[in-house]
Design a protein around this motif. Structure first.
Motif, mmCIF file in Angstrom:
data_model
loop_
_atom_site.group_PDB
_atom_site.id
_atom_site.type_symbol
_atom_site.label_atom_id
_atom_site.label_comp_id
_atom_site.label_asym_id
_atom_site.label_seq_id
_atom_site.Cartn_x
_atom_site.Cartn_y
_atom_site.Cartn_z
ATOM 1 N N SER A 195 0.582 -1.354 -0.078
ATOM 2 C CA SER A 195 -0.477 -0.080 -0.262
ATOM 3 C C SER A 195 0.539 1.168 0.111
ATOM 4 O O SER A 195 2.048 0.942 -0.205
ATOM 5 C CB SER A 195 -0.848 -0.107 1.175
ATOM 6 N N VAL A 196 0.422 2.284 -0.469
ATOM 7 C CA VAL A 196 0.972 3.614 -0.398
ATOM 8 C C VAL A 196 0.529 4.500 1.246
ATOM 9 O O VAL A 196 -0.523 4.504 0.975
ATOM 10 C CB VAL A 196 0.510 4.936 -1.762
ATOM 11 N N LEU A 197 1.172 4.416 1.817
ATOM 12 C CA LEU A 197 2.247 5.214 3.145
ATOM 13 C C LEU A 197 0.749 6.898 2.947
ATOM 14 O O LEU A 197 0.583 7.733 3.557
ATOM 15 C CB LEU A 197 2.549 4.259 4.029
ATOM 16 N N SER A 198 1.415 7.353 2.096
ATOM 17 C CA SER A 198 1.605 8.491 1.811
ATOM 18 C C SER A 198 2.090 9.175 0.378
ATOM 19 O O SER A 198 2.536 8.341 -0.552
ATOM 20 C CB SER A 198 1.690 9.306 3.289
ATOM 21 N N GLU A 199 2.126 10.471 0.821
ATOM 22 C CA GLU A 199 2.628 10.557 -0.922
ATOM 23 C C GLU A 199 4.398 10.530 -1.518
ATOM 24 O O GLU A 199 5.401 10.692 -1.945
ATOM 25 C CB GLU A 199 3.174 12.362 -1.474
ATOM 26 N N GLU A 200 5.040 10.018 0.127
ATOM 27 C CA GLU A 200 6.483 9.535 0.426
ATOM 28 C C GLU A 200 6.631 8.568 0.711
ATOM 29 O O GLU A 200 8.030 8.143 0.260
ATOM 30 C CB GLU A 200 7.126 10.932 1.355
ATOM 31 N N TRP A 201 5.826 7.159 1.369
ATOM 32 C CA TRP A 201 5.883 6.342 1.424
ATOM 33 C C TRP A 201 5.451 5.244 1.092
ATOM 34 O O TRP A 201 4.486 5.371 0.975
ATOM 35 C CB TRP A 201 6.298 6.159 3.372
ATOM 36 N N VAL A 202 6.188 4.122 0.930
ATOM 37 C CA VAL A 202 5.314 2.613 0.865
ATOM 38 C C VAL A 202 5.117 1.539 2.143
ATOM 39 O O VAL A 202 6.327 1.898 1.962
ATOM 40 C CB VAL A 202 5.353 2.461 -0.835
ATOM 41 N N GLU A 203 4.289 0.825 1.762
ATOM 42 C CA GLU A 203 4.733 -0.151 2.711
ATOM 43 C C GLU A 203 4.402 -2.044 2.470
ATOM 44 O O GLU A 203 3.354 -1.707 1.338
ATOM 45 C CB GLU A 203 3.681 0.000 4.204
ATOM 46 N N VAL A 204 4.956 -2.681 2.695
ATOM 47 C CA VAL A 204 4.948 -4.193 1.986
ATOM 48 C C VAL A 204 4.992 -4.867 3.515
ATOM 49 O O VAL A 204 5.944 -4.369 4.733
ATOM 50 C CB VAL A 204 6.542 -4.506 1.219
ATOM 51 N N ALA A 205 3.661 -5.843 4.029
ATOM 52 C CA ALA A 205 3.728 -5.975 5.113
ATOM 53 C C ALA A 205 3.158 -7.878 4.319
ATOM 54 O O ALA A 205 2.693 -8.264 3.066
ATOM 55 C CB ALA A 205 2.717 -6.091 5.845
ATOM 56 N N ILE A 206 4.501 -8.456 5.680
ATOM 57 C CA ILE A 206 4.467 -10.589 5.328
ATOM 58 C C ILE A 206 4.152 -10.707 6.627
ATOM 59 O O ILE A 206 4.919 -10.635 7.330
ATOM 60 C CB ILE A 206 6.070 -10.138 4.035
ATOM 61 N N ALA A 207 2.859 -11.632 6.343
ATOM 62 C CA ALA A 207 1.924 -11.852 7.998
ATOM 63 C C ALA A 207 2.103 -13.467 7.110
ATOM 64 O O ALA A 207 1.944 -13.968 6.200
ATOM 65 C CB ALA A 207 0.834 -11.585 8.188
ATOM 66 N N ASP A 208 2.148 -14.242 8.059
ATOM 67 C CA ASP A 208 1.444 -15.330 8.846
ATOM 68 C C ASP A 208 1.353 -16.007 10.167
ATOM 69 O O ASP A 208 0.983 -15.896 10.060
ATOM 70 C CB ASP A 208 3.024 -16.904 8.690
ATOM 71 N N ASN A 209 0.712 -17.452 9.163
ATOM 72 C CA ASN A 209 -0.594 -17.898 10.801
ATOM 73 C C ASN A 209 -0.277 -19.114 12.096
ATOM 74 O O ASN A 209 -0.637 -19.851 11.821
ATOM 75 C CB ASN A 209 -1.728 -17.733 10.099
ATOM 76 N N GLY A 210 1.529 -18.569 11.905
ATOM 77 C CA GLY A 210 2.234 -19.358 12.692
ATOM 78 C C GLY A 210 1.998 -19.415 14.253
ATOM 79 O O GLY A 210 0.622 -18.877 14.269
ATOM 80 N N SER A 211 3.275 -20.143 14.299
ATOM 81 C CA SER A 211 3.254 -20.146 15.984
ATOM 82 C C SER A 211 3.584 -18.811 16.896
ATOM 83 O O SER A 211 3.319 -18.797 18.301
ATOM 84 C CB SER A 211 3.851 -21.287 16.681
ATOM 85 N N GLY A 212 4.076 -17.764 15.922
ATOM 86 C CA GLY A 212 3.954 -17.300 16.669
ATOM 87 C C GLY A 212 5.669 -17.075 17.550
ATOM 88 O O GLY A 212 6.158 -18.271 17.332
ATOM 89 N N MET A 213 6.390 -15.854 18.085
ATOM 90 C CA MET A 213 6.560 -15.992 18.744
ATOM 91 C C MET A 213 7.274 -15.544 20.287
ATOM 92 O O MET A 213 5.941 -14.445 20.116
ATOM 93 C CB MET A 213 8.346 -15.355 18.125
ATOM 94 N N PRO A 214 7.320 -15.963 21.012
ATOM 95 C CA PRO A 214 7.544 -14.844 22.393
ATOM 96 C C PRO A 214 7.824 -13.651 22.267
ATOM 97 O O PRO A 214 9.154 -13.013 21.188
ATOM 98 C CB PRO A 214 8.317 -15.509 23.284
ATOM 99 N N GLU A 215 7.689 -13.024 23.318
ATOM 100 C CA GLU A 215 8.469 -11.340 23.416
ATOM 101 C C GLU A 215 9.732 -10.590 23.687
ATOM 102 O O GLU A 215 10.081 -10.703 22.752
ATOM 103 C CB GLU A 215 7.341 -10.255 24.354
ATOM 104 N N ALA A 216 10.153 -12.337 24.140
ATOM 105 C CA ALA A 216 11.860 -12.054 24.974
ATOM 106 C C ALA A 216 13.019 -12.359 23.851
ATOM 107 O O ALA A 216 13.398 -11.749 22.848
ATOM 108 C CB ALA A 216 12.238 -12.684 25.716
#
Length: 728
Positions: free
Chosen positions: A645-666
């Motif tokens: 997606s386009v965030l603004s006139e100067e920035w773009v964003e690419v997001a890559i997500a999975d629905n795996g087991s995730g990871m602890p905060e540490a």
């Protein structure tokens, strides 16, 4: 003022008052300690002997339980594999390599099968180190061959041959007759030397429950000897195993449980052992109650060669028929020697304390209480840290000298501690400065190392990918470019053949025969399909080559405006095989939510490497969460979602997500640290995400963030500016 004169009275000297009671007290203490030491010595010996014997018995029992369960369990696994058709006994070479792999994993001496056809295959570790393969056929003369193997279990050369009739050997006949898993102590004089082992065996069947033969796994009895040798019972203690009939199985001595007479193996009876401890203990057991009558743990004391021994006999059984006796013998003097030595040391120390107390009591009778008390209080204050202490002078010369020395020492200590505190403060400042310098140097060194590794990695990968793409591209373009003329020529020829069939339906007999042989009608239908398939295939190869070139970007040394979607798609094409279903996990779904993005100025090759690292981590996370049930996978299949997606006139964003087991905060907080990884050794270096973070933030002035919820999945968000303000 004149002091009144006191009447003198008869009184004991102070030295006698101090010395005599103190000496009597020490003498009484020494006598009592010696008496209690002698009384408690034997009790300590008995308790210590029981502890040593129980510990040894538990260690041997745990080893036998774990070690002897391996052959029967392995036989069960292999028998099930044969019955289900997973392991085909007719493919002897494959079976040999399969058993070779199992020998690598388990410390066994032999794994093999004997078939009802007279054939068989087995892997052996006859010398205790080298794994070989035995292969025999039904004929009776030199029917068995022993092969040397390489590191993959493949046969390399013939070691020797010998004659082996499995139908006449108890190794084969007894499990067949029993029809169930059994144990057998088996001995044979093989070409490479004597071989005696505890053999776990069982019959094997096919899927129709027809008898195929038997399977066996052996443990050489010398391995049990080696284990018992490593037990630290005592220098003269003995541990040995024997069967109910008195046949020796293994011992902690150097004696082997068999003898060779005229090249024949004869098992050694325990009562005939050259070890006098084993011989005496077994003779006592046979004459007292008999070996067959021992059904529970039995402890007794026995005199052997003039020494008292603690002896423990423990029956050991398993569910497959093993019925052994574990015997542990420990001499009493092993414990008494140490206890006697301790008793002598105790008495000597008490006598020394008595003499020392007598001397000290004589010296302390001469003290002068008050000056010494003042000195003691001042010393305690100095020890507590209060260095500003002085002691008043005494009229006695010696005490006066001691007081002056103490005052001088206290003053010197005060000055020394003051100087030491100042030096300590200066040293701490220098250490802090040096630590900060070393820390900055280490950070710079790590960044430099990461940059060098990334540069070499991307250079090598780009050259390899570009070279492969270039070499494939030319022949594929040649084939693809000629397919259209070939298809056109083929269609013209087929039209010509159809015209001949239309205007000359009655062709010559030889032509008609050839038409039937080549099946002209089918050829006319199938040839265009083949050409279309070839065209689709070459088109697919050209697309892959184009994706490889786009991913490598070897022709782009400067950053330039590129299509981000094109780089993502090229990376996905390279990783396409990871999305397909495999035997251990289901297919991974890919969801692409692409927005309308303008061209973005960037280092395309390095940015593609970031996409590659993030996607590989997502795929690894999904593959590691294969423990989910079939219903969970069906209700929530494994997915990777890519959103741009386009965030603004100067920035773009690419997001890559999975629905795996995730990871602890540490783990999430350290995901971008250099050399940090949660993957097994050899699978990850811990540099991928650190390099990706450096590429996005330093090379492109962007942001790389990670969001993760345990049990729900992980998302990496990449934000980069449309235009680079400063050339890096």
């Amino acid at each position: 003022m004149k002091m009144p004169q006191l009447r003198s009275s008869k009184a004991l000297p102070l030295q006698i008052v101090l010395v005599v009671p103190f000496v009597l007290q020490i003498f009484g203490t020494v006598s009592l300690v010696g008496y209690l030491s002698l009384k408690n010595g034997q009790r300590a010996v008995n308790n210590l002997a029981e502890q040593v014997i129980d510990r040894t018995s538990n260690v041997v029992d745990e080893h036998l339980q774990s070690y002897l369960s391996i052959p029967q369990t392995l036989n069960q696994i292999n028998a099930d594999a044969i019955k289900r058709g997973i392991l085909d006994v007719r493919e002897q070479e494959a079976v040999g390599e399969y058993f070779w792999d199992q020998m690598q994993a388990y410390d066994l001496s032999y794994i093999g099968i004997g078939l009802t056809t007279g054939e068989g295959i087995g892997t052996a570790r006859y010398d205790g180190r080298t794994i070989t393969i035995d292969d025999w056929v039904a004929r009776q003369s030199n029917n068995t061959i022993n092969y040397a193997t390489d590191r993959r279990g493949r046969r390399t050369r013939v070691n020797y041959r010998w004659t082996w009739n499995s139908f006449s050997e108890a190794w084969y006949t007894e499990p067949i007759a029993a029809g169930k898993p059994i144990w057998k102590i088996y001995a044979a004089n093989l070409p490479n030397g004597p071989y005696i082992a505890a053999s776990a065996s069982r019959p094997i069947y096919d899927s129709q429950n027809r008898l195929l033969g038997m399977i066996a796994s052996d443990i050489h009895l010398l391995k049990l000897n080696d284990f018992l040798n490593r037990l630290e019972v005592s220098q003269s203690g003995q541990v040995f195993l024997m069967e109910r009939d008195g046949t020796l199985i293994a011992s902690s001595g150097t004696e082997r449980p068999f003898t060779l007479v005229n090249r024949k193996i004869h098992r050694l009876r325990a009562i005939d052992s050259s070890n006098p401890i084993i011989q005496t203990v077994v003779q006592h057991l046979q004459t007292s109650s008999g070996l067959q009558s021992i059904t529970q743990h039995t402890d007794f004391r026995l005199e052997i060669q003039g020494q008292q021994h603690f002896v423990s006999v423990v029956p050991w059984r398993d569910e497959y028929g093993l019925d052994w006796l574990l015997v542990i013998s420990v001499p009493e003097n092993t414990f008494m020697a140490q206890i006697d030595a301790n008793t002598h040391i105790t008495i000597a120390l008490c006598l020394g304390a008595l003499v020392l107390a007598l001397i000290m009591s004589v010296l302390t009778s001469r003290w002068i209480v008050q000056p010494i008390l003042h000195l003691s209080h001042a010393s305690e204050s100095v020890a507590a840290g209060n260095l500003e202490q002085t002691v008043e002078k005494s009229r006695i010369r010696e005490l006066d000298t001691l007081s002056n020395s103490f005052n001088h020492m206290a003053n010197q200590l005060y000055q020394s501690f003051a100087a030491l505190e100042q030096s300590k403060a200066e040293l701490e400042d220098r250490v802090e400065d040096r630590t900060a310098e070393l820390k900055n140097t280490l950070i710079k060194l790590q960044h430099t190392q990461i940059q060098m590794i990334q540069s070499e990695k991307m250079s090598g990968l780009g050259q390899l990918v570009a070279g492969v793409a270039h070499e494939i591209n030319n022949p594929v373009n040649f084939i693809h470019g000629n397919l259209d003329p070939v298809q056109e020529y083929t269609e013209d020829l087929l039209k010509l053949v159809q015209l001949y069939q239309q205007y000359y339906p009655n062709s010559a007999t030889e032509i008609q025969r050839t038409v039937e042989e080549i099946d002209l009608k089918f050829l006319q239908q199938d040839l265009p399909k083949i050409l279309n398939s070839m065209k689709l295939g070459t088109g697919r190869i050209r697309q892959i080559v184009l994706s490889l070139r786009n991913f490598s970007r070897m022709d782009e040394s400067e950053f330039k405006a590129v299509d981000i979607h094109e780089g993502i798609d090229s990376t996905l094409l390279i990783l396409q095989h990871r999305f397909k279903a495999k035997s251990e996990y289901s297919k991974i779904e890919l969801i692409k939510n692409y927005g309308s993005l303008p061209l973005v100025e960037c280092y395309a090759g390095q940015l593609n490497q970031v996409f590659m690292n993030v996607l590989v981590n997502a795929l690894d996370a999904l593959e590691e969460s294969i423990q989910r049930t079939h219903e969970e996978v069906k209700s929530q299949p494994s997915q990777i979602t890519i959103r741009t997606s386009v965030l603004s006139e100067e920035w773009v964003e690419v997001a890559i997500a999975d629905n795996g087991s995730g990871m602890p905060e540490a783990v999430r907080q350290r995901i971008f640290d250099p050399f940090f990884t949660t993957k097994p050794f050899g699978k990850g270096t811990g540099m991928g995400m650190s390099i990706s973070y450096q590429i996005v933030t330093e090379k492109h002035g962007g942001k790389l963030e990670c969001y993760s919820i345990p049990g729900q999945g992980t998302e990496f968000v990449i934000q980069i500016p449309l235009q680079q303000k400063v050339l890096i």
